[in-house]
Design a protein around this motif. Structure first.
Motif, PDB file in Angstrom:
ATOM      1  N   PHE A 189      37.603  43.479  45.548  1.00  0.00           N
ATOM      2  CA  PHE A 189      36.714  43.810  46.596  1.00  0.00           C
ATOM      3  C   PHE A 189      36.297  44.339  47.347  1.00  0.00           C
ATOM      4  CE2 PHE A 189      42.519  44.027  46.586  1.00  0.00           C
ATOM      5  CZ  PHE A 189      42.724  42.882  46.742  1.00  0.00           C
ATOM      6  N   CYS A 190      35.479  44.653  45.864  1.00  0.00           N
ATOM      7  CA  CYS A 190      34.302  44.971  46.190  1.00  0.00           C
ATOM      8  C   CYS A 190      32.618  44.292  46.112  1.00  0.00           C
ATOM      9  CB  CYS A 190      33.375  46.909  45.201  1.00  0.00           C
ATOM     10  SG  CYS A 190      35.129  47.743  46.059  1.00  0.00           S
ATOM     11  N   THR A 191      33.713  43.446  45.203  1.00  0.00           N
ATOM     12  CA  THR A 191      32.072  42.403  45.149  1.00  0.00           C
ATOM     13  C   THR A 191      33.221  40.866  45.496  1.00  0.00           C
ATOM     14  OG1 THR A 191      33.826  41.345  43.035  1.00  0.00           O
ATOM     15  CG2 THR A 191      32.025  43.596  42.214  1.00  0.00           C
ATOM     16  N   PHE A 192      32.411  40.385  45.823  1.00  0.00           N
ATOM     17  CA  PHE A 192      32.781  38.283  45.611  1.00  0.00           C
ATOM     18  C   PHE A 192      33.201  37.444  44.546  1.00  0.00           C
ATOM     19  CE2 PHE A 192      29.327  39.166  49.593  1.00  0.00           C
ATOM     20  CZ  PHE A 192      29.799  39.653  50.190  1.00  0.00           C
ATOM     21  N   ALA A 193      32.591  37.998  42.853  1.00  0.00           N
ATOM     22  CA  ALA A 193      32.833  37.480  42.072  1.00  0.00           C
ATOM     23  C   ALA A 193      34.400  36.857  42.218  1.00  0.00           C
ATOM     24  CB  ALA A 193      32.962  38.426  40.577  1.00  0.00           C
ATOM     25  N   THR A 194      35.569  37.523  42.687  1.00  0.00           N
ATOM     26  CA  THR A 194      36.415  36.115  42.278  1.00  0.00           C
ATOM     27  C   THR A 194      37.009  35.359  43.607  1.00  0.00           C
ATOM     28  OG1 THR A 194      37.885  38.679  43.527  1.00  0.00           O
ATOM     29  CG2 THR A 194      37.513  38.304  40.662  1.00  0.00           C
ATOM     30  N   GLY A 195      36.221  35.346  44.970  1.00  0.00           N
ATOM     31  CA  GLY A 195      35.767  34.673  45.609  1.00  0.00           C
ATOM     32  C   GLY A 195      36.639  34.995  46.899  1.00  0.00           C
TER      33      GLY A 195
ATOM     34  N   MET B 183      25.809  39.922  38.304  1.00  0.00           N
ATOM     35  CA  MET B 183      26.435  40.815  37.482  1.00  0.00           C
ATOM     36  C   MET B 183      27.512  40.711  37.356  1.00  0.00           C
ATOM     37  SD  MET B 183      24.677  44.547  37.153  1.00  0.00           S
ATOM     38  CE  MET B 183      25.457  44.940  38.947  1.00  0.00           C
ATOM     39  N   TRP B 184      28.488  40.617  38.644  1.00  0.00           N
ATOM     40  CA  TRP B 184      29.719  41.151  38.530  1.00  0.00           C
ATOM     41  C   TRP B 184      30.393  40.003  38.339  1.00  0.00           C
ATOM     42  CZ3 TRP B 184      29.746  45.494  38.931  1.00  0.00           C
ATOM     43  CH2 TRP B 184      28.335  46.549  40.454  1.00  0.00           C
ATOM     44  N   GLU B 185      29.723  38.475  38.584  1.00  0.00           N
ATOM     45  CA  GLU B 185      30.780  37.603  37.738  1.00  0.00           C
ATOM     46  C   GLU B 185      30.469  37.614  36.337  1.00  0.00           C
ATOM     47  OE1 GLU B 185      28.691  33.996  38.665  1.00  0.00           O
ATOM     48  OE2 GLU B 185      28.639  34.318  41.078  1.00  0.00           O
ATOM     49  N   HIS B 186      29.508  38.991  35.721  1.00  0.00           N
ATOM     50  CA  HIS B 186      30.072  38.638  34.279  1.00  0.00           C
ATOM     51  C   HIS B 186      31.425  39.633  33.940  1.00  0.00           C
ATOM     52  CE1 HIS B 186      25.931  36.204  32.957  1.00  0.00           C
ATOM     53  NE2 HIS B 186      25.987  37.129  33.519  1.00  0.00           N
ATOM     54  N   MET B 187      31.215  40.560  35.000  1.00  0.00           N
ATOM     55  CA  MET B 187      31.887  41.709  34.463  1.00  0.00           C
ATOM     56  C   MET B 187      33.815  41.227  35.217  1.00  0.00           C
ATOM     57  SD  MET B 187      33.544  45.097  37.145  1.00  0.00           S
ATOM     58  CE  MET B 187      33.911  45.979  36.811  1.00  0.00           C
ATOM     59  N   ARG B 188      33.404  40.478  36.196  1.00  0.00           N
ATOM     60  CA  ARG B 188      34.852  39.589  35.743  1.00  0.00           C
ATOM     61  C   ARG B 188      34.825  38.470  34.851  1.00  0.00           C
ATOM     62  NH1 ARG B 188      33.687  33.838  39.131  1.00  0.00           N
ATOM     63  NH2 ARG B 188      32.870  34.355  37.325  1.00  0.00           N
ATOM     64  N   ASP B 189      34.223  37.833  34.488  1.00  0.00           N
ATOM     65  CA  ASP B 189      34.603  37.002  32.798  1.00  0.00           C
ATOM     66  C   ASP B 189      34.590  38.223  31.862  1.00  0.00           C
ATOM     67  OD1 ASP B 189      33.917  35.207  34.822  1.00  0.00           O
ATOM     68  OD2 ASP B 189      31.948  34.712  34.320  1.00  0.00           O
ATOM     69  N   TYR B 190      34.562  39.826  31.660  1.00  0.00           N
ATOM     70  CA  TYR B 190      34.588  40.195  30.705  1.00  0.00           C
ATOM     71  C   TYR B 190      36.469  40.517  30.118  1.00  0.00           C
ATOM     72  CZ  TYR B 190      34.944  44.286  27.261  1.00  0.00           C
ATOM     73  OH  TYR B 190      34.932  45.783  26.893  1.00  0.00           O
ATOM     74  N   PHE B 191      37.139  40.389  31.479  1.00  0.00           N
ATOM     75  CA  PHE B 191      38.529  40.467  31.108  1.00  0.00           C
ATOM     76  C   PHE B 191      38.892  39.344  30.949  1.00  0.00           C
ATOM     77  CE2 PHE B 191      36.230  44.178  33.690  1.00  0.00           C
ATOM     78  CZ  PHE B 191      37.800  45.148  33.122  1.00  0.00           C
ATOM     79  N   PRO B 192      39.730  38.452  31.695  1.00  0.00           N
ATOM     80  CA  PRO B 192      38.711  38.043  33.115  1.00  0.00           C
ATOM     81  C   PRO B 192      39.642  38.765  33.944  1.00  0.00           C
ATOM     82  CG  PRO B 192      39.618  36.936  32.296  1.00  0.00           C
ATOM     83  CD  PRO B 192      40.471  37.172  31.537  1.00  0.00           C
ATOM     84  N   VAL B 193      39.262  38.655  35.112  1.00  0.00           N
ATOM     85  CA  VAL B 193      39.842  38.998  36.110  1.00  0.00           C
ATOM     86  C   VAL B 193      39.862  37.634  37.245  1.00  0.00           C
ATOM     87  CG1 VAL B 193      40.158  40.064  38.485  1.00  0.00           C
ATOM     88  CG2 VAL B 193      38.544  41.486  36.288  1.00  0.00           C
ATOM     89  N   LYS B 194      41.196  37.986  37.439  1.00  0.00           N
ATOM     90  CA  LYS B 194      41.306  36.869  38.922  1.00  0.00           C
ATOM     91  C   LYS B 194      42.157  37.267  40.178  1.00  0.00           C
ATOM     92  CE  LYS B 194      43.666  32.050  39.369  1.00  0.00           C
ATOM     93  NZ  LYS B 194      43.823  30.518  38.891  1.00  0.00           N
ATOM     94  N   LEU B 195      41.923  36.864  41.407  1.00  0.00           N
ATOM     95  CA  LEU B 195      42.714  36.963  42.793  1.00  0.00           C
ATOM     96  C   LEU B 195      43.339  36.041  43.167  1.00  0.00           C
ATOM     97  CD1 LEU B 195      42.460  39.320  45.409  1.00  0.00           C
ATOM     98  CD2 LEU B 195      41.373  37.731  46.071  1.00  0.00           C
ATOM     99  N   VAL B 196      45.119  36.007  43.204  1.00  0.00           N
ATOM    100  CA  VAL B 196      45.452  35.190  43.306  1.00  0.00           C
ATOM    101  C   VAL B 196      46.186  35.536  44.596  1.00  0.00           C
ATOM    102  CG1 VAL B 196      47.589  34.272  42.598  1.00  0.00           C
ATOM    103  CG2 VAL B 196      46.248  35.753  40.560  1.00  0.00           C
ATOM    104  N   LYS B 197      46.094  33.891  45.841  1.00  0.00           N
ATOM    105  CA  LYS B 197      46.208  34.248  46.834  1.00  0.00           C
ATOM    106  C   LYS B 197      47.522  33.633  47.420  1.00  0.00           C
ATOM    107  CE  LYS B 197      44.957  31.800  51.314  1.00  0.00           C
ATOM    108  NZ  LYS B 197      43.871  31.044  51.378  1.00  0.00           N
ATOM    109  N   THR B 198      48.749  34.023  48.111  1.00  0.00           N
ATOM    110  CA  THR B 198      50.559  33.965  48.053  1.00  0.00           C
ATOM    111  C   THR B 198      50.720  32.779  49.009  1.00  0.00           C
ATOM    112  OG1 THR B 198      51.155  35.378  48.261  1.00  0.00           O
ATOM    113  CG2 THR B 198      51.770  34.611  46.154  1.00  0.00           C
ATOM    114  N   VAL B 199      49.978  33.431  49.890  1.00  0.00           N
ATOM    115  CA  VAL B 199      49.180  33.123  51.803  1.00  0.00           C
ATOM    116  C   VAL B 199      48.497  33.644  52.324  1.00  0.00           C
ATOM    117  CG1 VAL B 199      52.343  33.148  52.049  1.00  0.00           C
ATOM    118  CG2 VAL B 199      50.658  35.028  52.864  1.00  0.00           C
ATOM    119  N   ASP B 200      47.774  32.758  53.714  1.00  0.00           N
ATOM    120  CA  ASP B 200      47.128  32.698  54.839  1.00  0.00           C
ATOM    121  C   ASP B 200      47.546  34.188  54.834  1.00  0.00           C
ATOM    122  OD1 ASP B 200      45.528  30.271  53.711  1.00  0.00           O
ATOM    123  OD2 ASP B 200      46.855  29.647  55.206  1.00  0.00           O
TER     124      ASP B 200
END
Length: 335
Positions: free
Chosen positions: A122-128, A80-97
């Motif tokens: 941060f509350c779902t695992f949808a964006t990895g 379900m959270w992956e569907h929510m992610r794709d609705y906008f979509p939402v992406k988490l961008v990492k710059t450093v470890d």
């Protein structure tokens, strides 16, 4: 007003995305009062024992939110959270470890109307998040008020939400082995009143509590900026000094929650409603600021670290704004 209805032949995938966001919006706006009403209603029916047993459970479990909550990984990883992610979509961008041997406080900016980016990332695992930052467990802070609602408190704890009071927020940071990432929407409810499309106002100039907490626990500070967070809803104009803004700020000071008059689209039409627009959200996690542990930092030390944090947040915004359609002459406005 002409109503722009959605076409009948909308693909199933998009319908599932809409359904996922409908339940999220309802959870945010209506689930808590619904749970309270249900709890009280059951007391006057033949199912009264459900509320009584829950009240007993609630009494014994009362301190759980202040002790790290009760995350349920299975629920955080639901499709379900992956569907929510794709609705906008939402992406988490990492710059450093981020080294999992340390604890972190992630300052999330801006709050937006319903903090869609913070919840999805941060509350779902949808964006990895677990894959991008292995070894870290995220906890998103939420107003303590919501943890007083029966049934609802258990639901939000499943997603890793914990109360935003100092004691609750500090509990996970006491883990000496590291691996904790506390996520704070620093501007909080008041900043939601400034969540207008095209604006980049950040309520941070006098927000130093999270910096002091980082110093007391030796938790590294990480600035996070969510591009597009303010774009997913329109809001009735409420400039500072107007009667509407005065009423909103007055109610916020009394109730603890802000009441932005927001609107966007509906479920089956695109002209009005409380569903967010399908506009991309890119949440960029910046470089950590190393913080030395000091139980009683001086005012000068606190001010210096706070200024450094604001500088790093500004740099993060300026470095990435061109990638997400923000004009090069636009800069953050610290309020």
């Amino acid at each position: 007003m002409k109503i722009d209805f959605a076409p009948v032949d909308v693909p199933l995938q998009r319908r599932l995305q809409t359904a996922a966001v409908v339940q999220w919006v309802f959870s945010f706006l209506g689930l808590a009062p619904t749970c309270i009403i249900l709890f009280l209603y059951l007391l006057f029916t033949r199912f009264w024992l459900i509320s009584v047993l829950y009240a007993i459970w609630w009494y014994h479990d009362y301190d759980t939110p202040a002790r790290g909550g009760r995350r349920v990984p299975f629920l955080c990883g639901m499709k379900m959270w992956e569907h929510m992610r794709d609705y906008f979509p939402v992406k988490l961008v990492k710059t450093v470890d981020l080294d999992p041997r340390h604890n972190y406080i992630l300052g999330f900016h801006p709050h937006g109307v319903l903090v869609a980016g913070a919840f999805t990332n941060f509350c779902t695992f949808a964006t990895g998040f677990p894959q991008l930052f292995p070894g870290l467990t995220s906890y998103l802070l939420m107003l303590p008020l919501w943890f007083r609602a029966p049934f609802f408190r258990d639901y939000i704890m499943c997603a890793g939400l914990i109360p935003s009071d100092k004691e609750s927020a500090s509990y996970p940071l006491r883990k000496r082995r590291g691996g904790t990432a506390i996520v704070i929407a620093v501007g909080g409810a008041p900043e939601a009143l400034d969540a207008h499309p095209g604006t980049f106002n950040v309520l941070l100039a006098n927000k130093k509590g999270f910096v002091k907490m980082a110093m007391e626990h030796g938790a590294h500070l990480v600035p996070v900026f969510s591009f597009g967070e303010n774009e997913v809803f329109d809001q009735v104009e409420n400039p500072r000094g107007t009667w509407l803004r005065w009423i909103q700020e007055r109610l916020q000071s009394i109730m603890g929650i802000s009441l932005p008059l927001f609107h966007a689209r509906g479920i089956f039409q695109y002209s009005f409603g409380l569903m967010p627009y399908r506009r991309p959200i890119h949440t960029v996690v910046g470089r950590p600021i190393k913080v030395e542990k000091k139980q009683s930092p001086t005012a000068e030390e606190l001010d210096a670290l706070h200024q450094l944090y604001m500088d790093e947040l500004s740099n993060l915004f300026d470095e990435h704004k061109g990638n997400y359609g923000v004009d090069k002459d636009v800069h953050l406005n610290f309020v």
